[in-house]
Design a protein around this motif. Sequence first.
Motif, mmCIF file in Angstrom:
data_model
loop_
_atom_site.group_PDB
_atom_site.id
_atom_site.type_symbol
_atom_site.label_atom_id
_atom_site.label_comp_id
_atom_site.label_asym_id
_atom_site.label_seq_id
_atom_site.Cartn_x
_atom_site.Cartn_y
_atom_site.Cartn_z
ATOM 1 N N ARG A 41 -1.713 10.568 -1.212
ATOM 2 C CA ARG A 41 -1.488 10.465 -2.662
ATOM 3 C C ARG A 41 -1.044 11.812 -3.252
ATOM 4 O O ARG A 41 -0.140 11.866 -4.084
ATOM 5 C CB ARG A 41 -2.759 9.990 -3.353
ATOM 6 C CG ARG A 41 -2.587 9.854 -4.845
ATOM 7 C CD ARG A 41 -3.786 9.237 -5.503
ATOM 8 N NE ARG A 41 -3.722 7.787 -5.358
ATOM 9 C CZ ARG A 41 -4.756 7.017 -5.062
ATOM 10 N NH1 ARG A 41 -5.933 7.548 -4.865
ATOM 11 N NH2 ARG A 41 -4.619 5.719 -4.965
ATOM 12 N N ASP A 64 2.409 12.673 -5.188
ATOM 13 C CA ASP A 64 2.459 13.270 -6.523
ATOM 14 C C ASP A 64 3.363 14.498 -6.557
ATOM 15 O O ASP A 64 4.058 14.737 -7.547
ATOM 16 C CB ASP A 64 1.051 13.649 -6.988
ATOM 17 C CG ASP A 64 0.190 12.413 -7.245
ATOM 18 O OD1 ASP A 64 0.771 11.313 -7.424
ATOM 19 O OD2 ASP A 64 -1.051 12.540 -7.247
ATOM 20 N N SER A 108 -6.148 10.238 0.189
ATOM 21 C CA SER A 108 -6.035 11.282 -0.842
ATOM 22 C C SER A 108 -4.957 12.295 -0.479
ATOM 23 O O SER A 108 -4.221 12.770 -1.354
ATOM 24 C CB SER A 108 -7.381 11.970 -1.062
ATOM 25 O OG SER A 108 -7.783 12.640 0.110
ATOM 26 N N GLN A 130 3.638 2.516 -0.196
ATOM 27 C CA GLN A 130 3.368 3.797 -0.859
ATOM 28 C C GLN A 130 2.528 4.698 0.040
ATOM 29 O O GLN A 130 2.806 5.889 0.164
ATOM 30 C CB GLN A 130 2.622 3.564 -2.177
ATOM 31 C CG GLN A 130 3.424 2.895 -3.262
ATOM 32 C CD GLN A 130 2.545 2.437 -4.413
ATOM 33 O OE1 GLN A 130 1.335 2.241 -4.251
ATOM 34 N NE2 GLN A 130 3.161 2.249 -5.571
ATOM 35 N N LEU A 178 -3.451 2.005 -3.548
ATOM 36 C CA LEU A 178 -2.074 2.194 -3.095
ATOM 37 C C LEU A 178 -1.624 0.955 -2.330
ATOM 38 O O LEU A 178 -2.441 0.263 -1.720
ATOM 39 C CB LEU A 178 -1.960 3.394 -2.144
ATOM 40 C CG LEU A 178 -2.043 4.793 -2.718
ATOM 41 C CD1 LEU A 178 -1.982 5.812 -1.598
ATOM 42 C CD2 LEU A 178 -0.907 5.043 -3.689
#
Length: 127
Positions: free
Chosen positions: A114, A118, A111, A78, A74
Motif C-alpha cells: 500500500r 501511495d 502495508s 491493486q 485492497l
Amino acid sequence: MARVKRGVTTHARHKKVLELAKGYRGRGSTAYRVAIEKVEKALRYAYRDRRNKKRDFRALWIQRINAGAREHGLTYSQFMHGVKLAGLDLDRKVLSDIAIREPQAFSAIVSTARSALDKSEPVARAA
C-alpha cells in the motif's frame, strides 16, 4: 528355419496392460481388449491433467491472495501491483501460503504494498 512361438511376448504385453488397469471396475480390469481402451483413456486424462493442475493451483493461490488482500481493503490487482512496485520478489504460491498461515506477516506485506502504491500515485494529466 525354426518355428517361432509368440506366446511369451503376447502374454507379457497383455500382463503389462492389465497391470496398469488394476483397480478398474468390471471387465476394465480383467478383459484385455476393454482394458486397453480404459488404460489409453486414463493416460490421456493423466497427460491433460498434469497441465491443468498447474492452472488450477494458480487459480487457487490467486483466490487466497485476493481474500487476504480484501480483508485489508485492497483488491487482488491493486495488491499485486503494489507488491511489484515495492520490489518484493514473492510468487503467488508463497504469498498464498503466507496469507493463510501467517496473517501478521501478510498484513505487513499489504502495508508495504500500500505504501508503494501511495508513492507512485500518477499525477493527473490535463486533457
